[in-house]
Scaffold this active site. Sequence first.
Site, mmCIF file in Angstrom:
data_model
loop_
_atom_site.group_PDB
_atom_site.id
_atom_site.type_symbol
_atom_site.label_atom_id
_atom_site.label_comp_id
_atom_site.label_asym_id
_atom_site.label_seq_id
_atom_site.Cartn_x
_atom_site.Cartn_y
_atom_site.Cartn_z
ATOM 1 N N ARG A 27 0.812 -1.234 0.000
ATOM 2 C CA ARG A 27 0.000 0.000 0.000
ATOM 3 C C ARG A 27 0.840 1.276 0.000
ATOM 4 O O ARG A 27 0.406 2.298 -0.486
ATOM 5 C CB ARG A 27 -0.913 0.010 1.224
ATOM 6 C CG ARG A 27 -1.948 -1.108 1.233
ATOM 7 C CD ARG A 27 -2.626 -1.211 2.577
ATOM 8 N NE ARG A 27 -1.628 -1.245 3.632
ATOM 9 C CZ ARG A 27 -1.848 -1.003 4.915
ATOM 10 N NH1 ARG A 27 -3.072 -0.725 5.321
ATOM 11 N NH2 ARG A 27 -0.882 -1.061 5.809
ATOM 12 N N LYS A 31 6.077 -17.887 6.969
ATOM 13 C CA LYS A 31 5.593 -18.329 8.271
ATOM 14 C C LYS A 31 4.953 -17.135 8.992
ATOM 15 O O LYS A 31 5.250 -15.998 8.595
ATOM 16 C CB LYS A 31 6.730 -18.906 9.095
ATOM 17 C CG LYS A 31 7.816 -17.874 9.436
ATOM 18 C CD LYS A 31 8.708 -18.329 10.524
ATOM 19 C CE LYS A 31 8.646 -17.390 11.685
ATOM 20 N NZ LYS A 31 9.608 -17.586 12.716
ATOM 21 N N HIS A 46 13.003 -20.781 6.338
ATOM 22 C CA HIS A 46 14.370 -20.408 5.945
ATOM 23 C C HIS A 46 15.438 -21.248 6.659
ATOM 24 O O HIS A 46 16.570 -21.324 6.212
ATOM 25 C CB HIS A 46 14.622 -18.902 6.103
ATOM 26 C CG HIS A 46 14.572 -18.424 7.513
ATOM 27 N ND1 HIS A 46 13.407 -18.111 8.150
ATOM 28 C CD2 HIS A 46 15.550 -18.212 8.406
ATOM 29 C CE1 HIS A 46 13.667 -17.736 9.377
ATOM 30 N NE2 HIS A 46 14.957 -17.774 9.574
ATOM 31 N N LYS A 57 19.400 -23.370 5.231
ATOM 32 C CA LYS A 57 20.728 -23.210 5.845
ATOM 33 C C LYS A 57 21.617 -24.389 5.461
ATOM 34 O O LYS A 57 21.194 -25.533 5.465
ATOM 35 C CB LYS A 57 20.607 -23.092 7.364
ATOM 36 C CG LYS A 57 19.843 -21.832 7.770
ATOM 37 C CD LYS A 57 20.165 -21.394 9.152
ATOM 38 C CE LYS A 57 19.364 -20.171 9.575
ATOM 39 N NZ LYS A 57 19.798 -18.915 8.968
ATOM 40 N N GLU A 92 18.290 -16.994 20.880
ATOM 41 C CA GLU A 92 18.644 -15.656 20.388
ATOM 42 C C GLU A 92 19.051 -14.810 21.576
ATOM 43 O O GLU A 92 18.512 -14.999 22.682
ATOM 44 C CB GLU A 92 17.421 -14.977 19.779
ATOM 45 C CG GLU A 92 16.863 -15.623 18.553
ATOM 46 C CD GLU A 92 15.613 -14.867 18.118
ATOM 47 O OE1 GLU A 92 15.744 -13.881 17.393
ATOM 48 O OE2 GLU A 92 14.523 -15.269 18.533
ATOM 49 N N ASP A 130 6.120 -20.096 17.351
ATOM 50 C CA ASP A 130 6.972 -19.405 16.378
ATOM 51 C C ASP A 130 8.195 -20.235 15.982
ATOM 52 O O ASP A 130 8.642 -20.174 14.836
ATOM 53 C CB ASP A 130 7.428 -18.079 17.021
ATOM 54 C CG ASP A 130 8.046 -17.139 16.019
ATOM 55 O OD1 ASP A 130 7.521 -17.076 14.893
ATOM 56 O OD2 ASP A 130 9.054 -16.478 16.353
ATOM 57 N N HIS A 188 10.269 -24.394 12.906
ATOM 58 C CA HIS A 188 11.663 -24.654 12.532
ATOM 59 C C HIS A 188 12.240 -25.900 13.202
ATOM 60 O O HIS A 188 12.881 -26.722 12.565
ATOM 61 C CB HIS A 188 12.547 -23.463 12.904
ATOM 62 C CG HIS A 188 12.082 -22.172 12.325
ATOM 63 N ND1 HIS A 188 11.840 -22.009 10.989
ATOM 64 C CD2 HIS A 188 11.820 -20.981 12.889
ATOM 65 C CE1 HIS A 188 11.445 -20.774 10.762
ATOM 66 N NE2 HIS A 188 11.424 -20.131 11.906
ATOM 67 N N LYS A 224 14.202 -16.355 23.559
ATOM 68 C CA LYS A 224 14.695 -15.010 23.258
ATOM 69 C C LYS A 224 15.429 -14.481 24.481
ATOM 70 O O LYS A 224 15.220 -14.965 25.599
ATOM 71 C CB LYS A 224 13.521 -14.083 22.944
ATOM 72 C CG LYS A 224 12.886 -14.371 21.585
ATOM 73 C CD LYS A 224 11.903 -13.288 21.205
ATOM 74 C CE LYS A 224 11.340 -13.534 19.829
ATOM 75 N NZ LYS A 224 12.299 -13.366 18.742
ATOM 76 N N LYS A 283 23.609 -16.616 21.154
ATOM 77 C CA LYS A 283 22.831 -16.850 19.928
ATOM 78 C C LYS A 283 23.374 -18.112 19.272
ATOM 79 O O LYS A 283 24.553 -18.169 18.918
ATOM 80 C CB LYS A 283 23.013 -15.655 18.987
ATOM 81 C CG LYS A 283 22.338 -15.796 17.630
ATOM 82 C CD LYS A 283 22.673 -14.571 16.789
ATOM 83 C CE LYS A 283 22.295 -14.742 15.339
ATOM 84 N NZ LYS A 283 20.871 -14.830 15.097
#
Length: 509
Positions: free
Chosen positions: A55, A166, A196, A200, A234, A255, A260, A360, A365
């Site tokens: 938009r 996703k 994704h 990898k 993460e 999530d 994943h 998180k 990480k």
Amino acid sequence: MSPTTLNDPNAYSNCLIVIFGASGDLTKRKLIPALYSLWESGQAPKSFAILGVSRTEFTSESYRDKLFEFSKGSYDPEKWKEFSQCIYYHPGDPTATGSWKDISSTICDISEKHDLGQNRMFYLSVGPQFFEPIINNIGSSGLVTEGRRYCSIGEERPWQRIVIEKPFGSDPASAIKLNNTLAAVFDEDSIYRIDHYLGKELVQNLLVVRFANSIFEPLWNSNYIDHVQITASETVGVEGRGAYYDSPAGGAMRDMVQSHLMQVLSFMAMEPPVRMDAADIRTEKNKIFKALRVPKYEDVPKIAVRGQYGGGQISGKPVMGYRDEKGVAPESQTDTYAAMQVYVDTWRWGGVPFYLRSGKAMAEKKTEIVIYFKPTPHLLLKEEAKKQKPNQIIINVHPNEGIRLRFEGKVPGLGLKIKDVVMDFDYIKQWDVEPSDGYAILLNDVLRGDQMLFKHRDEIEISWNAVQPVLDYWADNPQDDLPNYNAGTWGPSSADIMMARDNRYWHNY
Ligand SMILES: NC(=O)c1ccc[n+]([C@@H]2O[C@H](COP(=O)([O-])OP(=O)(O)OC[C@H]3O[C@@H](n4cnc5c(N)ncnc54)[C@H](OP(=O)(O)O)[C@@H]3O)[C@@H](O)[C@H]2O)c1
């Protein structure tokens, strides 16, 4: 019919790539750079064009400038000039049926201008609430002429493929509904549900390590493997995306774990496929999903842990707690950390637990798979036995991509003292290249019509079933100890207790 191969000069038929959500973060950060790198390395159709639709008001010129500016010098200016000539922008709302007369005619005009025929890739790079209206509008537009076929060498028929981001549903019912909406417009052969993680290098390397070497496969079963840990942690928190994350569709279990980590598990656990092609790999993955043990509701407290971060420090910098983030409810029960014990009830994996966890604002990480082997049947070095650690294969998916084999060795000097040592395959040192973030690999696959690294509808529906009892239990039983871990740590102590009950511990180093 099989997809065309990487080394085939006819691998790519000319096509138009239509990205819905063109003004968004994913498009500028991942999709355009991936398409640029494919074009630069000759792994793209001879003739193609990209049409961005969203938009926000841009002209094609101002959109190209915006993309270039965002890249902060990562594109060669001369090459970008050439590449960007094939990028167009159409301002409009793809969820609104009234916009589609103009969107369709822009699609047809660009296809004609570049002689692209009716080959089209539609990429849904928008929030999940917009997937179904856009799919329905694509269906009504008449632009899907041959969605039921994908093109192979020598076949002249046009193709239309759809790539869907996703999250794919938020529970079994919504995933089935979205699959049905897709199936009303596209055949399963034309639907690319992207993850994704599967792009990898180290996830794909799992297949090579397992099926191109004779030393690993004999050990890859419950006779030798004690358990497997799959971690995606993460160090960042929700970073301003609190309103999205704190919705009923958010949280680490939905999530990350359901999507994943279950996918990584299926690559880790699947039987050797008859051939390395999409159909056979998907058949084997599907068997793993079918064999996932669905936990009993009453067992959830024993096999799953929910966590939420409070304030803390990461790399010496203060980090605010999740409930202090903008858009997050002060009493939020959303899991920013989730851990779950999973069993794959097959002959190969009987009795071997897979521990999946994601969080998180954690201490480090990393995305890794750690395979813990059983101890030797008899401990010969009795006085050293207490020091003897389990053999491990550690697959670092990201960062520090590589595979490490940890085993016991003799400490130099007199006597038979033992210590664990590591044999290290470091991806970057070995190949002298940075691993791809996955999007270039996956977009190349879509262009060639190769679905090997994309999820089949059955996998998605079954993996939702496997986590739903946990989500139901958590929804019914609010936890009064949240937040239960400090930012910058390895998650709640209840996760350590879950492992300790099984006489195991997390791989936190
Ligand atoms: N960002 C990532 O790194 C990442 C990674 C993995 C997966 N994903 C997934 O990729 C998808 C896109 O993510 P993103 O980060 O790019 O999202 P985003 O930055 O929030 O925006 C995506 C697009 O949605 C459009 N949009 C917003 N409100 C809309 C509305 N009411 N009607 C129609 N369009 C609307 C926006 O365009 P306009 O406002 O201009 O219309 C924007 O172009 C999501 O499904 C996400 O889960 C993202």
